[in-house]
Scaffold this motif. Structure first.
Motif, PDB file in Angstrom:
ATOM      1  N   GLY A  52       0.800  -1.231   0.000  1.00 51.55           N
ATOM      2  CA  GLY A  52       0.000   0.000   0.000  1.00 51.55           C
ATOM      3  C   GLY A  52       0.828   1.273   0.000  1.00 51.55           C
ATOM      4  O   GLY A  52       0.299   2.381  -0.089  1.00 51.55           O
ATOM      5  N   LYS A  63      -6.960   4.928  -0.126  1.00 55.31           N
ATOM      6  CA  LYS A  63      -6.700   3.821  -1.049  1.00 55.31           C
ATOM      7  C   LYS A  63      -5.585   2.923  -0.515  1.00 55.31           C
ATOM      8  O   LYS A  63      -5.611   1.709  -0.684  1.00 55.31           O
ATOM      9  N   ALA A  64      -4.607   3.555   0.130  1.00 57.46           N
ATOM     10  CA  ALA A  64      -3.542   2.767   0.751  1.00 57.46           C
ATOM     11  C   ALA A  64      -4.133   1.834   1.791  1.00 57.46           C
ATOM     12  O   ALA A  64      -3.763   0.663   1.895  1.00 57.46           O
ATOM     13  N   ASP A  66      -7.204   0.633   1.912  1.00 56.48           N
ATOM     14  CA  ASP A  66      -7.951  -0.457   1.257  1.00 56.48           C
ATOM     15  C   ASP A  66      -7.019  -1.602   0.896  1.00 56.48           C
ATOM     16  O   ASP A  66      -7.329  -2.773   1.120  1.00 56.48           O
ATOM     17  N   VAL A  67      -5.888  -1.239   0.302  1.00 58.77           N
ATOM     18  CA  VAL A  67      -4.952  -2.274  -0.142  1.00 58.77           C
ATOM     19  C   VAL A  67      -4.266  -2.936   1.043  1.00 58.77           C
ATOM     20  O   VAL A  67      -4.124  -4.165   1.090  1.00 58.77           O
ATOM     21  N   ALA A  70      -6.401  -5.487   2.730  1.00 58.25           N
ATOM     22  CA  ALA A  70      -6.500  -6.767   2.027  1.00 58.25           C
ATOM     23  C   ALA A  70      -5.363  -7.717   2.425  1.00 58.25           C
ATOM     24  O   ALA A  70      -5.446  -8.921   2.206  1.00 58.25           O
TER      25      ALA A  70
ATOM     26  N   TRP C 416      -5.581   6.180  -9.017  1.00 59.33           N
ATOM     27  CA  TRP C 416      -5.339   5.516  -7.730  1.00 59.33           C
ATOM     28  C   TRP C 416      -6.508   4.603  -7.360  1.00 59.33           C
ATOM     29  O   TRP C 416      -6.297   3.555  -6.735  1.00 59.33           O
ATOM     30  N   TRP C 419      -5.833   1.543  -9.175  1.00 57.79           N
ATOM     31  CA  TRP C 419      -4.720   0.839  -8.515  1.00 57.79           C
ATOM     32  C   TRP C 419      -5.208   0.105  -7.275  1.00 57.79           C
ATOM     33  O   TRP C 419      -4.863  -1.052  -7.021  1.00 57.79           O
ATOM     34  N   ALA C 420      -6.030   0.816  -6.485  1.00 54.27           N
ATOM     35  CA  ALA C 420      -6.524   0.221  -5.246  1.00 54.27           C
ATOM     36  C   ALA C 420      -7.430  -0.972  -5.556  1.00 54.27           C
ATOM     37  O   ALA C 420      -7.340  -2.023  -4.908  1.00 54.27           O
ATOM     38  N   ASN C 423      -5.234  -3.902  -6.429  1.00 51.84           N
ATOM     39  CA  ASN C 423      -4.414  -4.478  -5.367  1.00 51.84           C
ATOM     40  C   ASN C 423      -5.211  -4.971  -4.164  1.00 51.84           C
ATOM     41  O   ASN C 423      -4.674  -5.680  -3.322  1.00 51.84           O
ATOM     42  N   ALA C 424      -6.447  -4.571  -4.073  1.00 50.93           N
ATOM     43  CA  ALA C 424      -7.237  -4.998  -2.922  1.00 50.93           C
ATOM     44  C   ALA C 424      -7.999  -6.286  -3.217  1.00 50.93           C
ATOM     45  O   ALA C 424      -8.584  -6.872  -2.319  1.00 50.93           O
ATOM     46  N   SER C 425      -7.991  -6.709  -4.459  1.00 52.41           N
ATOM     47  CA  SER C 425      -8.700  -7.939  -4.770  1.00 52.41           C
ATOM     48  C   SER C 425      -7.740  -8.958  -5.381  1.00 52.41           C
ATOM     49  O   SER C 425      -7.163  -8.721  -6.449  1.00 52.41           O
ATOM     50  N   PRO C 426      -7.513 -10.077  -4.711  1.00 45.19           N
ATOM     51  CA  PRO C 426      -6.558 -11.077  -5.194  1.00 45.19           C
ATOM     52  C   PRO C 426      -6.847 -11.522  -6.626  1.00 45.19           C
ATOM     53  O   PRO C 426      -5.917 -11.685  -7.419  1.00 45.19           O
TER      54      PRO C 426
END
Lengths: 252, 221, 479
Positions: A52, A63-64, A66-67, A70, C416, C419-420, C423-426
C-alpha cells in the motif's frame, strides 16, 4: 533500532512485494531459497499483493488503507513475515499502526507490524546464517535503502552478510547512506531532482570500480541500475538475496 | 490594536485541542556530566582552546606581572577596565607605579559620552561569574561597574576566572546560583573570540567582537 | 519586488540544477556540516537522551503556549521590556515602523532574524525611508547581493569566495578584489563598526524567550547580535510565538542541541540573555527594549495536534544540511523564507498549500531529516499529511489547511482508485499482473510516468513470470 531477534521459527510467511512480483521475481525466489536452506518452511499466501505504500506516500491514504487491509487477513499465524525490501517492511512495521489508528482493524494491523522482518536482518539475526562462498573473486559495492536504514534499523546487516563471502571484496560507496533519488512517485513528480540524485549516486557507484551494485530494495535498484544502464555503464545491479544465493548455492 | 491582536492570538491557541501526553523533563543526561575540580579546569581549557581562546594560569600574586607581560607582548597600549573596578586590587593597583607602556583606563562614563573612546582602545579587562567545563564557556554578568560593551568592543578581551568558580554545566550554574531569582539586565556566556564561517565555511576570528580572548585562571597558590 | 514566492518551483529547480557552481558550493558546504555535526554526537546514548529531553521541553512549552505567552509578557513588562502582539506581518511591520519613527531612527542595524525575513522587513522599512542594515556577515553579503538567505543558519552558503570578492569590490568603495576569507571578514568588520556606533536602533531575532524570567536569549558567533542589542539606544526583538519556553532551566538542553546540530559547535561564541533595558546607573545597553510577538499563521498550525509538532522547530538547519534534495537545489529554489525539509512543511502551512503546491512532493521521504532533528519533528509524517491535504483526500486532521486540495486531480484520483481496486482484490491482482508480465513491456516510452522515468533511465522490464507464479511452481504452501 533493528527488530528484536527471536528464536529461529519453524516456518515463516514471505511477502514478495509488488515490485519483486512484477520485475524481480528471481530476487524473491532467491530470498525464499535462502530461508528454506536453513530448514525453515516458507509460506507464500497467493492472495497477497502490495503493502500500500505507493498510495500512502502519494496523498491517497484511503486507497492505501484499502490495499493494506487486504493483506491483514493473509498473515495471521504467529510467525514472522519476511520481506525482501526494507521499504515495504517499513511501511508495514512503522506505518500500518498509523494508517489504521482508530480503525476497526487497528489491532490486526499492529499484530502484523510486530511480526515483520526485513530479509537481511532476518537471515543474520534470526537464522544466524553462515554463508560459504563458492564464487569467483569479485568486487562489489552496497547501497542501503533509506527506509531499511531509518525505518527498519537495517544498516550493517547486509554488509555483514556480504562480508561473510570469502571471495568478495566489498567497497564502501561514498555517501553510502544518502538517498538514490527514487522516492516512489517522487521520481516522476520531481523528475529533474530525482535525475540529479541518481546521477550523483551512479557516479559514486562507478567510482568504486565495483563489478556489481548490491541492494536490498528493488525500488532503489530499479532507479540506480535503470540509470546505470541508460548511461551504458558496465556495473550490474542486483538484489542482495539473489547475489547471496548465486554465490552460495550448489550449482545444479 | 495590540489588545485585539493579543486576544485573537490567545483565543486561537486556547480553542485548540490540548496536546496529548505528559511531558516529563528528565535532565539526567545533563546531570551525568560531572568532573572533579581539576578535570573541570582541564576540560574547560581543552574545549575553549579549540576555538582559539588563550589561557594563562596564574596566581593572585603573579597576576599583575603576567598580565602586563601578556599585554606588552601583544603591543597593547590602552587597557580598559570597569569603574570602580571589581578586579582584585592585587592585579590593577599601583599600575602606574609599574614601569609599563600600557595605559589603564576606566569605563567611567555612560556609553553616549565615551563611544569613540571605547571603540578605540585595544584591550579590556573584566571579571567573570565563573566558567563552564562542558562547553568551555565564561559566564559574564555585566554590572554598573563593568558594562556590557567592555567584553565586546575592544579587539582583545582579557577575562579573569577564579579556580573555585568552575561549574560542570550551564544548567548547574543556573540552578546552584539560583539565577531565576535575580536575572541581570544582561547575562552572557562567552566561549572564545568572535568568529564566523559565513564565507565558504572557513573559520575567521574577530568579526564584530574581540579577535582575541585571553582567560586568566587565578589559582589559589 | 518580492522575493518570496512559491510558484514556479520547478522552473527554479531546473535553473539551480543546471548551475554547476551552485551545486558545488552546496555539496561542499553540506558535506562539511554533516561531518561536523556527526563529530558532536558520537555518543549515541547521550544523543538519544538529549533529543528526548529537547523534544519534551518543546512539547511541554507548546502544550501550555497561551499561558506561557502571557507569563512571558507579564515578566518582560515587569522587567521593563515592552511587549507587542502582531497577528500578521503587516501588523508587526507597522509596530516596528512606529517605534522607529517615534525615535526618528534613520538606520536600524540588524542581527540575524528569520522572522524579519518572513516580514520582508528591510523592504518595508526601505519604502518608509528607513535603512535596515544586516550586520551578520552572511546576511550582510546576501543583502548586498540583493538576495535572500539560502540557508537559515548560513545565509550566504550558496556563494563562494570569488563571488563574494567580486560583490565587495563592486559595492564597497576602495575595496580591491580578494578571495581571502579573513580579508573579506576584516572588510565587513571595518564597514560595520561605524554603523553600530551610529545606528538609531538595533533589531534582532530571539532563539528562546523564557517565560519564567522574561528573558530573551540570542545565539551567535560573530558579536553582531550583541552589538545591535547593546550599542544603539533602542533594541527591538522580533520572534514567532512558538519560541517561548517555560523555564530558564529548559534552555541549556535546547542550546546544546541547537549549536551542535546546526554547525557542530559545542556552543556558539556568544549566548546572550537579555532581561531588561538599561537600568538606573548602568552605563550601556539600550534605554528601550521591545519584543514583538508574531503569529503569522502559527496559531493556525497550532490548532491541529498533528501539525502542531512543526512548531517544535528550534531553527538549527540540520534538516537542510542532511537533505539530499536541498543539497542539490539549494535554498533559493524553494521560493519561501524557510528552505529545506522544515520549509517544506512549515511554509505551506503558514502561506497555504495553494501558494506552495510543490513543496510536499519535493521529498523522497528518505527520513534523513527525521534522523537528525534535535527535537524529533516527524517531518516525513508531516509531508505525507500535506500530500493528503494537497490531494484533497484527507479524512483525518482536525482542521483543513489553507489551500487543501491544491493538487487534487480527477485523473490522478481515478488512477489511484484503479490501482486500489487491482491491489485490494486477489483475483483482479492476478489477472492484472499476469497480463502485465505478458504485455507490460509493450508500453510505449511516452506513456504517462514512463516519460519522466525514461528521461534518464531505461524502461523497467516486466519479468516473464510473476513471483506468485514461481512460488506456486516451487510448491510453496499457500495459506
Amino acid at each position: 533500532m533493528s527488530r528484536t531477534p527471536i528464536e529461529k521459527p519453524k516456518s515463516v510467511y514471505f511477502f514478495g512485494t509488488c515490485l519483486v512480483d512484477l520485475f524481480y521475481p528471481e530476487a524473491g525466489v532467491a530470498g525464499i531459497e535462502l530461508i528454506k536452506r536453513e530448514g525453515v518452511e516458507v509460506i507464500f499466501p497467493q492472495a497477497q499483493s502490495c503493502c500500500g505504500q505507493p498510495a500512502f506516500n502519494s496523498g491517497q491514504r484511503d486507497k492505501a488503507r484499502d490495499v493494506a487491509r487486504a493483506q491483514l487477513d493473509l498473515f495471521t499465524k504467529d510467525i514472522p513475515v519476511v520481506l525482501p525490501s526494507g521499504s515495504c517492511a517499513g511501511m508495514m512495521f512503522k506505518h500500518y499502526p498509523e494508517l489504521f489508528e482508530g480503525d476497526v482493524d487497528y489491532n490486526k494491523a499492529c499484530a502484523l507490524a510486530n511480526r515483520v522482518y526485513e530479509l537481511s536482518d532476518f537471515l543474520l539475526n534470526v537464522l544466524k546464517i553462515k554463508l560459504t562462498d563458492k564464487g569467483e573473486p569479485m568486487r562489489v559495492t552496497w547501497h542501503g535503502s533509506c527506509h531499511s536504514q531509518r525505518e527498519m534499523g537495517v544498516r550493517s546487516q547486509p554488509k555483514d552478510l556480504i562480508n561473510q563471502l570469502e571471495n568478495v571484496e566489498l567497497v564502501e560507496l561514498k555517501r553510502e547512506t544518502e538517498c538514490c533519488g527514487f522516492g516512489g512517485t517522487f521520481a516522476v513528480r520531481q523528475p529533474e531532482i530525482s535525475a540529479a540524485m541518481v546521477s550523483d549516486k551512479a557516479d559514486d557507484v562507478e567510482a568504486t570500480q565495483a563489478q556489481k551494485l548490491v541492494s536490498g530494495d528493488c525500488g532503489c535498484m530499479m532507479n540506480i541500475t535503470g540509470h546505470l544502464d541508460y548511461r551504458k555503464s558496465d556495473v550490474q545491479g542486483l538484489h542482495l538475496a539473489e547475489f547471496l544465493w548465486e554465490r552460495t548455492n550448489d550449482p545444479r | 490594536m495590540n489588545k485585539i491582536a493579543k486576544q485573537e492570538i490567545l483565543d486561537n491557541l486556547r480553542n485548540a485541542s490540548p496536546s496529548k501526553g505528559d511531558f516529563v523533563t528528565d535532565n539526567s543526561v545533563i546531570y551525568d556530566k560531572k568532573w572533579t575540580q581539576e578535570q573541570k579546569i582541564e576540560r574547560f581549557c581543552q574545549v575553549t582552546s579549540a576555538v582559539n581562546t588563550q589561557i594563562k594560569q596564574t596566581t593572585l600574586h603573579d597576576a599583575q606581572r603576567d598580565l602586563i607581560d601578556l599585554l606588552t607582548e601583544k603591543g597593547v597600549r590602552h587597557l580598559m577596565q570597569g569603574s570602580p573596578s571589581p578586579i582584585a586590587k592585587e592585579i590593577t593597583d599601583n599600575w602606574t607605579a609599574m614601569d609599563t607602556g600600557v595605559k589603564l583606563r576606566s569605563f567611567d562614563q555612560k556609553i553616549e559620552a565615551c563611544k569613540e573612546e571605547l571603540f578605540s582602545v585595544d584591550a579590556s579587562l573584566t571579571t567573570t561569574l565563573g566558567a563552564i567545563a562542558e562547553t568551555g564557556s565564561l559566564i559574564l554578568w555585566p554590572t554598573r561597574e563593568e558594562p556590557r560593551l567592555l567584553s565586546l568592543v575592544p579587539p582583545i578581551h582579557v577575562a579573569l576566572v577564579y579556580e573555585d568558580r568552575f561549574f560542570n554545566t550551564f544548567l548547574e550554574a543556573i540552578e546552584q546560583e539560583q539565577w531565576t531569582t535575580h536575572m541581570p539586565t544582561n547575562a552572557l556566556l562567552i566561549s572564545g573570540p568572535s568568529k564566523t564561517s559565513d564565507i565558504e565555511q572557513e573559520l575567521c576570528y574577530g568579526v564584530h567582537g574581540p579577535k582575541e580572548l585571553v582567560v586568566m585562571i587565578i589559582r589559589n597558590n | 519586488m518580492t522575493l518570496v514566492n512559491g510558484k514556479d518551483f520547478k522552473g527554479r529547480v531546473h535553473k539551480a540544477l543546471k548551475d554547476e557552481e551552485l551545486r558545488a558550493n552546496f555539496r561542499r558546504a553540506m558535506d562539511g556540516l554533516m561531518g561536523k555535526r556527526a563529530m558532536q554526537f558520537t555518543d549515541g546514548d547521550e544523543w538519544t537522551r538529549l533529543r528526548n529531553l529537547g523534544e519534551s521541553i518543546k512539547k511541554r512549552a507548546l502544550s501550555k503556549l497561551p499561558e506561557l505567552l502571557e507569563r512571558l509578557e507579564e515578566n518582560c513588562t515587569k522587567n521593563g521590556i515592552k511587549v507587542h502582539w502582531a497577528r500578521t506581518v503587516d501588523e508587526a511591520n507597522s509596530i516596528i515602523l512606529e517605534i522607529l519613527k517615534s525615535h526618528d531612527v534613520k538606520t536600524v542595524v540588524k542581527g540575524k532574524s528569520m522572522v524579519s525575513e518572513e516580514m520582508e522587513l528591510n523592504h518595508f522599512l526601505g519604502d518608509h525611508g528607513i535603512r535596515a542594515l544586516e550586520a551578520d556577515l552572511g546576511e550582510y553579503i546576501v543583502q548586498m547581493a540583493g538576495q535572500m538567505p539560502s540557508h537559515i543558519v548560513m545565509p550566504a552558503i550558496h556563494m563562494n569566495k570569488g563571488q563574494i570578492a567580486k560583490l565587495f569590490q563592486d559595492n564597497l568603495p576602495d575595496t580591491p578584489y580578494s578571495e581571502d576569507a579573513a580579508e573579506l571578514t576584516a572588510i565587513a568588520r571595518k564597514e560595520l563598526r561605524r554603523e553600530f556606533m551610529e545606528a538609531g536602533a538595533g533589531l534582532s531575532g530571539v532563539n528562546f524567550a523564557v517565560a519564567e524570567t522574561g528573558t530573551l536569549c540570542l545565539v551567535e558567533n560573530e558579536g553582531n547580535g550583541r552589538m545591535v542589542t547593546t550599542v544603539p539606544p533602542v533594541h527591538i526583538a522580533v520572534t514567532g510565538i512558538e519560541k517561548v519556553v517555560e523555564n530558564l532551566s529548559d534552555v541549556p538542553a535546547l542550546l546544546s542541541l541547537l549549536t551542535r546540530s546546526a554547525t557542530g559547535q559545542p556552543i556558539t561564541t556568544y549566548f546572550n540573555m537579555i532581561s531588561s533595558p538599561r537600568k538606573e546607573g548602568e552605563k550601556d545597553g539600550p534605554k528601550e527594549v521591545h519584543l514583538v510577538l508574531l503569529d503569522n499563521g502559527r496559531s493556525k498550525v497550532y490548532r491541529d495536534t498533528e501539525t502542531r509538532d512543526t512548531l517544535q522547530c528550534i531553527r538549527c538547519g540540520a534538516c537542510m544540511n542532511h537533505c539530499p534534495v536541498y543539497t542539490r537545489i539549494g535554498g533559493h529554489a524553494y521560493g519561501g523564507v524557510y528552505p529545506g525539509p522544515i520549509g517544506k512543511i512549515l511554509t505551506p502551512q503558514l502561506e497555504g498549500l495553494d501558494e506552495y503546491p510543490e513543496h510536499a512532493s519535493a521529498s523522497t521521504l528518505c527520513n534523513a531529516c527525521v534522523e537528525v532533528c534535535p527535537v524529533k519533528i516527524p517531518i516525513a509524517k508531516m509531508l505525507v499529511r500535506l500530500r493528503d491535504e494537497n490531494s484533497g483526500n484527507c479524512p483525518h486532521g482536525e482542521h483543513p489547511l489553507k489551500g487543501r486540495g491544491a493538487k487534487s486531480s480527477t485523473i490522478e484520483n481515478a488512477g489511484w482508485s484503479g490501482w486500489a481496486a487491482m491491489n485490494a482484490s486477489p483475483a483482479t491482482y492476478k489477472v492484472a499482473t499476469t497480463a502485465m508480465s505478458r504485455i507490460g513491456n509493450l508500453l510505449p516510452q511516452s506513456a504517462p510516468m514512463l516519460k519522466e522515468w525514461t528521461s534518464v533511465r531505461v524502461k523497467p522490464k516486466f519479468a516473464k513470470k510473476t513471483l506468485h507464479q514461481m512460488a506456486k511452481e516451487m510448491g510453496l504452501k499457500d495459506e
